[in-house]
Design an enzyme around this catalytic site. Structure first.
Site, PDB file in Angstrom:
ATOM      1  N   ASN A  10       0.873  -1.166   0.000  1.00 53.73           N
ATOM      2  CA  ASN A  10       0.000   0.000   0.000  1.00 53.73           C
ATOM      3  C   ASN A  10       0.916   1.223   0.000  1.00 53.73           C
ATOM      4  O   ASN A  10       1.473   1.588   1.036  1.00 53.73           O
ATOM      5  CB  ASN A  10      -0.884  -0.051   1.251  1.00 53.73           C
ATOM      6  CG  ASN A  10      -1.864   1.109   1.314  1.00 53.73           C
ATOM      7  OD1 ASN A  10      -1.794   2.042   0.514  1.00 53.73           O
ATOM      8  ND2 ASN A  10      -2.764   1.054   2.274  1.00 53.73           N
ATOM      9  N   ARG A  95      -2.483  -2.083  -3.582  1.00 52.87           N
ATOM     10  CA  ARG A  95      -3.680  -1.273  -3.425  1.00 52.87           C
ATOM     11  C   ARG A  95      -3.555  -0.102  -4.404  1.00 52.87           C
ATOM     12  O   ARG A  95      -2.566   0.632  -4.384  1.00 52.87           O
ATOM     13  CB  ARG A  95      -3.768  -0.728  -2.007  1.00 52.87           C
ATOM     14  CG  ARG A  95      -4.926   0.210  -1.865  1.00 52.87           C
ATOM     15  CD  ARG A  95      -4.922   0.915  -0.536  1.00 52.87           C
ATOM     16  NE  ARG A  95      -6.105   1.753  -0.448  1.00 52.87           N
ATOM     17  CZ  ARG A  95      -6.156   2.870   0.250  1.00 52.87           C
ATOM     18  NH1 ARG A  95      -5.107   3.280   0.934  1.00 52.87           N
ATOM     19  NH2 ARG A  95      -7.253   3.584   0.286  1.00 52.87           N
ATOM     20  N   HIS A 184     -12.590   3.131  -0.434  1.00 48.92           N
ATOM     21  CA  HIS A 184     -12.648   2.108   0.632  1.00 48.92           C
ATOM     22  C   HIS A 184     -13.370   0.842   0.157  1.00 48.92           C
ATOM     23  O   HIS A 184     -13.867   0.065   0.976  1.00 48.92           O
ATOM     24  CB  HIS A 184     -13.425   2.608   1.877  1.00 48.92           C
ATOM     25  CG  HIS A 184     -12.735   3.667   2.667  1.00 48.92           C
ATOM     26  ND1 HIS A 184     -13.433   4.674   3.300  1.00 48.92           N
ATOM     27  CD2 HIS A 184     -11.431   3.863   2.956  1.00 48.92           C
ATOM     28  CE1 HIS A 184     -12.582   5.465   3.943  1.00 48.92           C
ATOM     29  NE2 HIS A 184     -11.369   4.995   3.742  1.00 48.92           N
ATOM     30  N   LEU A 213     -15.463   3.644   9.480  1.00 43.84           N
ATOM     31  CA  LEU A 213     -15.113   4.863  10.204  1.00 43.84           C
ATOM     32  C   LEU A 213     -13.670   4.786  10.683  1.00 43.84           C
ATOM     33  O   LEU A 213     -13.384   4.298  11.777  1.00 43.84           O
ATOM     34  CB  LEU A 213     -16.058   5.053  11.405  1.00 43.84           C
ATOM     35  CG  LEU A 213     -17.559   4.902  11.123  1.00 43.84           C
ATOM     36  CD1 LEU A 213     -18.362   5.046  12.410  1.00 43.84           C
ATOM     37  CD2 LEU A 213     -18.023   5.931  10.086  1.00 43.84           C
ATOM     38  N   ARG A 245     -11.186  15.677   7.150  1.00 49.60           N
ATOM     39  CA  ARG A 245     -11.953  16.089   5.961  1.00 49.60           C
ATOM     40  C   ARG A 245     -13.380  16.452   6.346  1.00 49.60           C
ATOM     41  O   ARG A 245     -13.986  15.797   7.192  1.00 49.60           O
ATOM     42  CB  ARG A 245     -12.007  14.958   4.933  1.00 49.60           C
ATOM     43  CG  ARG A 245     -10.682  14.673   4.283  1.00 49.60           C
ATOM     44  CD  ARG A 245     -10.784  13.504   3.315  1.00 49.60           C
ATOM     45  NE  ARG A 245      -9.647  12.624   3.497  1.00 49.60           N
ATOM     46  CZ  ARG A 245      -9.650  11.308   3.296  1.00 49.60           C
ATOM     47  NH1 ARG A 245     -10.755  10.706   2.888  1.00 49.60           N
ATOM     48  NH2 ARG A 245      -8.588  10.589   3.499  1.00 49.60           N
ATOM     49  N   GLU A 388      -8.245  -5.010   5.059  1.00 50.90           N
ATOM     50  CA  GLU A 388      -8.047  -4.702   3.642  1.00 50.90           C
ATOM     51  C   GLU A 388      -6.876  -5.488   3.057  1.00 50.90           C
ATOM     52  O   GLU A 388      -6.919  -5.908   1.910  1.00 50.90           O
ATOM     53  CB  GLU A 388      -7.835  -3.189   3.468  1.00 50.90           C
ATOM     54  CG  GLU A 388      -9.136  -2.429   3.679  1.00 50.90           C
ATOM     55  CD  GLU A 388      -8.945  -0.945   3.947  1.00 50.90           C
ATOM     56  OE1 GLU A 388      -8.532  -0.613   5.084  1.00 50.90           O
ATOM     57  OE2 GLU A 388      -9.199  -0.137   3.060  1.00 50.90           O
TER      58      GLU A 388
HETATM   59  P1  ADP Z   1      -6.995   4.848   8.726  1.00 54.69           P
HETATM   60  O1  ADP Z   1      -8.121   5.519   8.017  1.00 54.69           O
HETATM   61  O2  ADP Z   1      -5.802   5.707   8.900  1.00 54.69           O
HETATM   62  O3  ADP Z   1      -6.715   3.433   8.259  1.00 54.69           O
HETATM   63  P2  ADP Z   1      -7.984   3.560  11.151  1.00 54.69           P
HETATM   64  O4  ADP Z   1      -9.067   2.724  10.593  1.00 54.69           O
HETATM   65  O5  ADP Z   1      -6.794   2.894  11.720  1.00 54.69           O
HETATM   66  O6  ADP Z   1      -7.554   4.725  10.198  1.00 54.69           O
HETATM   67  O7  ADP Z   1      -8.636   4.471  12.298  1.00 54.69           O
HETATM   68  C1  ADP Z   1      -7.858   5.385  13.017  1.00 54.69           C
HETATM   69  C2  ADP Z   1      -8.767   6.142  13.979  1.00 54.69           C
HETATM   70  O8  ADP Z   1      -9.466   5.212  14.806  1.00 54.69           O
HETATM   71  C3  ADP Z   1      -8.012   7.018  14.969  1.00 54.69           C
HETATM   72  O9  ADP Z   1      -7.767   8.293  14.440  1.00 54.69           O
HETATM   73  C4  ADP Z   1      -8.972   7.106  16.152  1.00 54.69           C
HETATM   74  O10 ADP Z   1      -9.861   8.189  15.946  1.00 54.69           O
HETATM   75  C5  ADP Z   1      -9.778   5.827  16.038  1.00 54.69           C
HETATM   76  N1  ADP Z   1      -9.500   4.887  17.129  1.00 54.69           N
HETATM   77  C6  ADP Z   1      -8.525   3.964  17.197  1.00 54.69           C
HETATM   78  N2  ADP Z   1      -8.587   3.287  18.362  1.00 54.69           N
HETATM   79  C7  ADP Z   1      -9.634   3.796  19.049  1.00 54.69           C
HETATM   80  C8  ADP Z   1     -10.238   3.526  20.334  1.00 54.69           C
HETATM   81  N3  ADP Z   1      -9.752   2.590  21.145  1.00 54.69           N
HETATM   82  N4  ADP Z   1     -11.304   4.270  20.687  1.00 54.69           N
HETATM   83  C9  ADP Z   1     -11.794   5.214  19.866  1.00 54.69           C
HETATM   84  N5  ADP Z   1     -11.285   5.505  18.670  1.00 54.69           N
HETATM   85  C10 ADP Z   1     -10.226   4.815  18.260  1.00 54.69           C
END
Ligand code: ADP
Length: 423
Positions: A10, A95, A184, A213, A245, A388
């Site tokens: 990726n 990817r 996504h 999310l 964003r 993914e």
């Molecule tokens: P990316 O889009 O970079 O792949 P991820 O799917 O890894 O992102 O999500 C990252 C986000 O997940 C972090 O910015 C945070 O907001 C949220 N996150 C990660 N762990 C937790 C948790 N234990 N509780 C709440 N939010 C979390």
């Protein structure tokens, strides 16, 4: 021994994430991340995962470019006895963010395919150039090895025109390939299929709303295994509130910022992509920190949380209408998998739609797919961790592995190349 390993790459503009998988049991052998490529402070973190794994190893100091990054990763893999020159490596799966309308399935990369990915750069200026660099670098490393592109947009190419078209002048839209593509897709495909599995039903039988999310966030409506609507559009800026964003805004906000606030197009781009969303609303984009501030009574953090959840709820309602019948609403990615308060707040008040969350089930932490709705609820609400890399590896191996598809129904074939003109 037949080749049975797949390397998943990726490639971002200044980073490369990689994972090596053994497709005989779909286990992970190693993973790693090279970040800040081209800077003095580059860093590689390599995590051996085979046989219970070992401590991550770290390298710091300048890694000049993507080629050097992949070389460094290859050295780390070789140190674990997993060298990329091994005959056990079957393919490299990449990817690729934007596949336009042409790439509806994973595709073995030829010169012609690479040219087509290059032609999509104008609609994905931030992403496709980095993906192309990653592909060229990997090709140089193992020229004879099959390389497969797995596109973020592919799963969404089944969207009907009514959902994919913006209501703008058709000639202008077509001339510039302006339409809703969605992103996504690898995650939406994997998670919707896993959700059907969790419900004990075939993907063709179920209608699912997937809420991915993460830092980026998107929703999709999946009817019988096919995507019929998704929240991201021409670019990953449309739709839900994200970490940095804005998601949906009145397009006139951009003219207003230009005419009234005197901002340049680039300033506005940075504002909406990097300084908006949760960060713009409260200064933080990590949901953990936002919840901590909300619990401490911080008003800006509460506002950010409320705007985030309101948008999510609006999309759940809209996609319920699009699907007509919903069997499951499923949360995934960093926020979706971990933030119980987001799930609770997004579903609160949706009893009329048959949706509810059980507080006890919602609070339980697990890395497994699970239901969080009470038995009486008509619609299942679920948490399904996304993967993914595994989906890319499955799709790649299904295309090139001699032992045939191992990835289940989502594993794809090289798509026929429709005569799509400029699309
Ligand atoms: P990316 O889009 O970079 O792949 P991820 O799917 O890894 O992102 O999500 C990252 C986000 O997940 C972090 O910015 C945070 O907001 C949220 N996150 C990660 N762990 C937790 C948790 N234990 N509780 C709440 N939010 C979390």
């Amino acid at each position: 021994m037949e080749a049975h390993r797949v390397l998943v790459l990726n490639s971002g503009s200044s980073s490369v994430k990689y994972q090596l998988l053994d497709m005989r049991d779909r286990s992970r052998l190693a993973s790693g991340l090279v970040e800040r490529i081209g800077e003095e402070t580059s860093r590689l973190v390599h995590t051996p995962l085979a046989g219970g794994g070992a401590e991550p190893r770290e390298r710091t100091g300048r890694i000049a470019d993507h080629a050097a990054a992949l070389e460094a990763a290859a050295e780390e893999l070789a140190a674990d006895g997993l060298g990329l020159d091994s005959p056990e490596l079957a393919a490299i799966g990449h990817r690729v963010v934007h596949g336009g309308l042409r790439f509806t399935a994973p595709t073995v990369i030829t010169d012609e395919v690479l040219t087509e990915i290059e032609r999509l750069v104008p609609v994905a200026p931030l992403h496709n150039p980095a993906n192309i660099t990653g592909i060229r670098t990997a090709q140089a490393l193992r020229p004879e090895l099959p390389q497969v592109a797995v596109f973020d947009t592919a799963f969404h190419t089944t969207m009907p025109e009514a959902a994919a078209r913006y209501a703008i002048d058709v000639e202008t839209a077509d001339a510039h390939r302006i339409r809703r593509y969605g992103f996504h897709g690898t995650s939406h495909a994997y998670v919707s299929r896993k959700t059907a599995e969790l419900l004990g039903r075939a993907p063709e039988e179920v209608n699912v709303i997937v809420l991915h999310l993460g830092n980026g966030a998107s929703a999709s409506a999946v009817a019988g295994g096919r995507c019929v609507e998704t929240s991201m559009g021409l670019t990953p800026l449309e739709g839900l509130v994200m970490g940095t964003r804005s998601g949906d805004v009145d397009p006139a906000v951009t003219f207003h910022l230009k005419r009234v606030a005197g901002m340049s197009t680039d300033d506005i781009d940075v504002l909406l992509n990097k300084k908006s969303g949760l960060v713009g609303l409260c200064g933080d984009n990590d949901m953990r920190e936002i919840r901590r501030r909300v619990d401490a009574g911080d008003e800006r953090a509460s506002l950010a949380f409320d705007v985030y959840v309101h948008r999510l709820k609006k999309y759940i309602g809209a996609y319920t209408a699009v699907l007509g019948r919903v069997d499951a609403v499923v949360f995934t990615a960093g926020v979706g998998e971990n933030a119980a308060p987001v799930r609770e707040a997004a579903i609160a008040g949706l009893e009329e739609l048959g949706m509810a969350v059980d507080a006890g089930l919602n609070a339980r932490r697990s890395g497994e797919p699970r239901l969080i709705s009470p038995d009486y609820a008509r619609v299942a609400v679920a948490v399904v961790p996304t993967d993914e890399e595994l989906e890319i590896a499955d799709q790649t191996f299904a295309l090139v592995g001699r032992s045939g598809p191992v990835g289940g129904p989502g594993a794809g074939q090289a798509g026929p190349v429709p005569a799509q003109g400029d699309n």
